[in-house]
Design an enzyme around this catalytic site. Structure first.
Site, mmCIF file in Angstrom:
data_model
loop_
_atom_site.group_PDB
_atom_site.id
_atom_site.type_symbol
_atom_site.label_atom_id
_atom_site.label_comp_id
_atom_site.label_asym_id
_atom_site.label_seq_id
_atom_site.Cartn_x
_atom_site.Cartn_y
_atom_site.Cartn_z
ATOM 1 N N HIS A 1 -61.065 -81.730 44.237
ATOM 2 C CA HIS A 1 -59.857 -80.940 43.984
ATOM 3 C C HIS A 1 -58.910 -81.174 45.151
ATOM 4 O O HIS A 1 -59.354 -81.364 46.282
ATOM 5 C CB HIS A 1 -60.126 -79.429 44.004
ATOM 6 C CG HIS A 1 -61.095 -78.916 43.004
ATOM 7 N ND1 HIS A 1 -62.446 -78.910 43.204
ATOM 8 C CD2 HIS A 1 -60.893 -78.322 41.797
ATOM 9 C CE1 HIS A 1 -63.045 -78.348 42.156
ATOM 10 N NE2 HIS A 1 -62.136 -77.996 41.289
ATOM 11 N N ASP B 1 -59.773 -79.097 48.180
ATOM 12 C CA ASP B 1 -61.002 -79.439 48.916
ATOM 13 C C ASP B 1 -60.715 -80.351 50.095
ATOM 14 O O ASP B 1 -61.401 -80.303 51.108
ATOM 15 C CB ASP B 1 -61.994 -80.222 48.036
ATOM 16 C CG ASP B 1 -62.377 -79.506 46.781
ATOM 17 O OD1 ASP B 1 -62.392 -78.269 46.787
ATOM 18 O OD2 ASP B 1 -62.671 -80.195 45.773
#
Ligand code: CO
Ligand code: CO
Ligand code: CO
Ligand code: CO
Ligand code: CO
Ligand code: CO
Ligand code: CO
Ligand code: CO
Lengths: 438, 438, 438, 438
Positions: free
Chosen positions: B102, B105
């Site tokens: 993501h 992240d």
């Protein structure tokens, strides 16, 4: 002449909220007008034949507990006629406007389908007279395609096309009977239309078989000029390990896949909703949002048990939330509240059948009063409208109209340095507000 | 130069089934050819960034347990670069061909979306180099539209269109990054695309918003010439009380409703399958039957716990049944097995990250060997074919071709006095047979 | 002379892991010595009479599917004798050392308890001869106190003391028969010893009734010199909404309350464990820790279904974890693995009964091999010992010996400024390690 | 001087059932006398510190949503003092008589236990003054033995005895503070006293450690002359995979095993009850039947979600059934209704905290009115008494007195040819009857 089955239980009357008579309605006042419609016309209650007349009290660990006169050995058709008499006595005691049945509930299975169909017609003829005499109508009919061992691996989804044929022939008969009796809908519940193990199953084949079967039924409806709705009743599992009509969303996808989403609606059951991991009101609201809301099987599941307990719904706040969704969906047209609910196997007495229905009808009537007050009050709708108000503004409309691309959105955010701020969802306020009405 | 995070853990080698080295593969021999394809090409393993690099060990009742160097306060981008180094060290130790992430992240959120996007791009540039150096590719990227409080009531389905715009802008950025990094798919998991309570929610509005959003993403894919698949990852609930992408069947209905069923596929996760009341293999088989099978998030749920535990899958017989469905579906094209699995919060040591992946890769490799043997052996397929053989006969074909009406079926049954006889489903035999292969 | 029911199915032989014969054992080699004991003596398999001989394929939505010769109308005792013949043919085909039964499985209910008891004795006499001839022994007997409508509200816990008396009289008869047949245990499963609704129930009264009943049985055991164990089989619910013997921990508390914890042990069933929210191995490990481990009902529940499916256990890694706990508990003494497992109602053929047992016996045998390897290897035990090592140090011992007060602890922490550091629980390593053995 | 946090929200007043003011009580009229006791004395409401003051809106997929002034970085003790001010403002707005806390809710953790304890004491001194000023008392205190990573593998049940020591020292401090503040109970909830995997766990060791720990606390209670109750709060799982204090029955068995069943009672939580597979009223009725009923954590779980949602209880019929059991148990002595309930993370506004409590207090007050009416009416008790009447006859008494052996029972049945007849359990009647009262 009465069968005497219910002893001296008289027709249930409305006595008002203060009554302490357990054999009176405290809330169900069928002529009371709510939101411009009679209570009876809102609720359209139906008693089901299977649980109330045919269920003998068996469970997976025990045998018959209900020793009804019509469970005696002997002439099966005589027993079926007795059962029909008692059935209409029950409907009249309760004062419900409708009933429902499967073919196998009302008449014994014969040695051939022809004989079974004949038995069904014979009882249907009795029904026709009783409908005429009592004004109690048929909400819907349906075919039992799950009890006989021939259906153990499915009816339309059976690996053997002969079973498909047999099921189709059986459905034609019940469909005809339903139409001729003035039934307002025809229902399909595919309890065996699923699988026990994927190891021996072709999902693709079975879904196509189901799509074909349903198309045949829809075609037949049009051909025969049946005016009622065709309804599918979703359930996720039991008796099968997985049923294809898992829940409302799944049925919708299935209907879309076979081009039937304008032809078929759903019959939502509370107990099936919770077995699928949903609340009752979710399934109702979703059916309405997808345009396939049709009718309701009214009962309640047991939150601590993992199977279909089909108990009588009694929790007024829960029923209220369901009723709000039904009112928002415009109420029933051909559908109604069918009591797919059974008394516990320890409830041995005839009067227990009456208590179950009276208690749940009353709870539902009270829920209707509360739901109507919620709708009239308008506070919930206002809260929702306020929450989504942005979507009625020009940018919201433009997005939904398809006038914005992903790049347009990105440009808009960059250009305005957009940083949206969350606002309270007010859940506790709204939950408390429910209690003001029920 | 190594970060030193994994100490002296060397790249994991294949040592064969007899090895007792826990830091060796016993089954995963990436170049071994199975059914004409290298194991690595069958399995297409990906390590996910969020659980392995970003998860700090929190649970609803406790704080951080993993004291990683990159969780230190200070320069967040420096920490993100350190994390990227360790990430690729992990990928290389494991010898996986892919990773997933993501946006949030890999890089810290900035004060504005512009700044956040810039941070993401900066790390993506580092990834580009590392991809080049290591040959480890991006299986898919995705946008985190759930952690920040702005998304608490949904992203595309938010009551506030500003959040929709923000989400769209964020997706555009991750999509671009994914495409530029050679990502093979783009994934959407709508963890907040659901509701917490129906009391404040308009289902209809939110579904339409979601349909619009997904259409935008699909349009953008075509415009940018992205060759990978757009994937939706179903999950029934958590964090929301109800998520619109409930399961494969629900996603299919949603795609059909918005005309996207040919554009979008599903990323099936084992843990989400069981939270929705399905087996893993059911969701895979159904996705294949509906033509929307795309990729897999590999993990396992805990059968005694009611939330997403995202544990490493270790049960070979269960993984075998899943792998059989994938092989039957033709295997992965752009998809793969992404380890959406996290080590327990008590697994404090860097080597625990390695154990989780090695153990599960090995279990999956062994499951592939077993599944391939099942497919090659052909006994299961033969049993299924035999069971449905009637549908390949003239009458079966006529039914499916739409040449039979309900009345035709009834006439056929009456004419032949048809009385179909059930045959054994042989479930126990088939279940036992599985154990011959794994 | 054979009944011919199983056709040409010959006694199942061990053929080794490479055999492809589905009617051979690949792992169950009864004389193979594992950890110093023959496989047969480790596993002590028993076939149960109810599922294999008495179950007719009914489920809550469908009738009989198994058309066994002994389900024909006519002379019930003749049918019971035929059933007994087939039963022992099955036991011999499988080569199991034990069987189990309820009184109502083996003989028809009579018009009075006296007649019922006489019927049971008559079949028991046949059993005595067959036991003598075949060497196949009775693992345990039990009374069916749940099928007849008289038990609908419980047996010992019934609101009517007459039902308690009747149940006691019935138990005495089965107990006597069990003892006389050389039965190694006597089991009580209280399927109706619970409630359907608290609204009509006195918990306190019912618990005291149950305590009294069990005490009577224990007293009778001592009086008659029965050497076997008295076993309670926990189950949380179904058919009751709540069963008093919910799980192992609940049974333990109940035994303690009535001073029976040294007299009675548990018969743990996998399917009941998972219905209560536990893993199988948890219930086994807890029973061992509490000193009440007795015997096992071997089957598997369906993780996606909320009722007792009683399927044949086939998952080797899961069975291995259970077997490890049994080996750690010292293995069975009077207990054994009773197959409380039934073939699916679609498994119509006699040979399906054989496949279910052979498949599950083989899976369990393979699990025993794996579990024994785990125990011999010692790595798991070593990990656990290392983890708790501090409790074998002086301070740990002092705490457990009761030598430290809360104030002592506080003083120690203050004095040493104690700040304990967590260490990795190594769960993924241990989970992977399981796969090295199975 | 007010902190201003709640803006212009004034203390909530009772306005009667017809009020439409969401910030008024419609049912909670604290001085209203019900069954001879003031409502406030029946209900003994407590607000909990953790959810209302300390919870920041995190969930497993998202970060902080509640931007409270006391979550700002900076001087942690200043923030704790501000929080204490707001806490008592909330208590006063609501007009509750009690509050509850964990040590870590009220004051920041220090660098050592000594410093942490000092912080706790400093805030406790503030509490002492506020208690004095407001008359709002401490229902119970408890130690947070689960959030810090040192407790990740348990507190008393930790494999490391140093953690046991640390936990004991921490408990001593909170216990002292609780006693000194006039706390009416001391609670232990063992959220980490369980296991994550059996693979690394010794059940036997951990149970013994727990037994020792609890004994220490009980000894310390007696030594210090604390007059309140020691309470254990059962929960089956979460955060652990299995918690030793699974449910009321399990806690009872544990107390019996360590001789503590007269020393310790349970604090029953609705949400924990349903996670363990029980209804709320079951756990209350069982605790009363076993003589260990102490107090209640009032909230509601979400029937469609598998984790602890800790929502505010709002369903009046459900709360009524619970209240009936509490009244039957004699009502609270030292216990009370503690709101272990949290507003949803989307409920951002300070007033949402007020709505949650006001709505649930009102629902509970209405439930008390209904429950008292049920008790006074006596119909339910009469039905139960009638159902068990046989046990008050000579034979029933003789059985329970131990005067009948199994043989006596058998002789009695044989002699009288006893054939007990079942009678209706009347469940539907009783369920309907509930609705007459609420
Ligand atoms: Co239904
Ligand atoms: Co149902
Ligand atoms: Co995932
Ligand atoms: Co997940
Ligand atoms: Co069993
Ligand atoms: Co069972
Ligand atoms: Co609590
Ligand atoms: Co809780």
């Amino acid at each position: 002449m009465s069968s005497g089955f219910f002893g001296d239980v008289a027709p249930i009357k409305f006595e008002g909220a203060e009554s302490k008579n357990p054999l009176a309605y405290r809330w169900y006042d069928k002529d009371r007008v709510i939101l411009g419609k009679r209570m009876e016309d809102h609720l359209r209650f139906a008693v089901c034949y299977w649980h109330s007349l045919t269920f003998a009290g068996l469970d997976p660990f025990g045998g018959m507990t209900f020793e009804r006169p019509w469970f005696q050995p002997g002439d099966e058709m005589a027993m079926a006629r007795l059962k029909a008499d008692v059935a209409f006595e029950l409907f009249q005691i309760l004062g419900v406007p409708f009933f429902t049945f499967h073919d196998r509930d009302i008449a014994p299975e014969g040695k051939s389908l022809a004989e079974s169909n004949k038995n069904v017609r014979e009882i249907a003829d009795i029904f026709a007279k009783k409908i005429d005499e009592t004004g109690i109508n048929l909400l819907w009919g349906t075919a039992n395609l799950f009890s006989n061992r021939r259906f153990m691996a499915g009816a339309a989804s059976n690996p053997d096309p002969d079973v498909f044929l047999y099921a189709a022939a059986q459905v034609k008969n019940v469909f005809d009977v339903t139409r001729e009796l003035g039934g307002q809908n025809y229902v399909l519940w595919g309890g065996r239309e699923g699988y026990e193990t994927l190891l021996n199953t072709s999902l693709k084949r079975e879904l196509d078989q189901l799509g074909r079967f349903l198309t045949m039924v829809v075609d037949y409806k049009h051909k025969t000029g049946f005016k009622g709705a065709i309804l599918i009743e979703p359930k996720p599992k039991e008796p099968s390990s997985h049923q294809y009509d898992y829940d409302v969303a799944t049925v919708y996808g299935f209907l879309k896949a076979y081009g039937l989403e304008k032809e078929v609606q759903v019959n939502v059951e509370q107990n099936h909703a919770i077995l699928a991991g949903h609340s009752f009101e979710h399934e109702l609201a979703l059916a309405a949002a997808l345009g396939i809301f049709g009718s309701v099987d009214l009962n309640r599941g047991h939150y601590q048990l993992g199977w279909d307990t089909d108990q009588f719904g009694m929790n007024v706040p829960e029923l209220t939330l369901a009723m709000v969704e039904i009112l928002r969906a415009g109420g029933f047209t051909t559908g109604g509240f069918n009591f797919d609910a059974k008394i516990r196997r320890q409830s041995l007495d005839p009067v227990d059948l009456v208590h179950g229905h009276v208690g749940s009808m009353d709870a539902m009537a009270r829920a209707l009063v509360a739901a109507a007050a919620i709708v009239e009050d308008g506070e919930f709708d206002a809260e929702v409208a306020k929450r989504y108000a942005g979507w009625d503004e020009p940018m919201g409309k433009a997005i939904l109209a398809g006038d914005m691309t992903l790049e347009d959105c990105a440009a808009h955010v960059a250009g305005s340095n957009l940083d949206p701020k969350p606002v309270s969802g007010r859940q506790e306020y709204l939950e408390s507000l429910v209690n003001r009405f029920c």
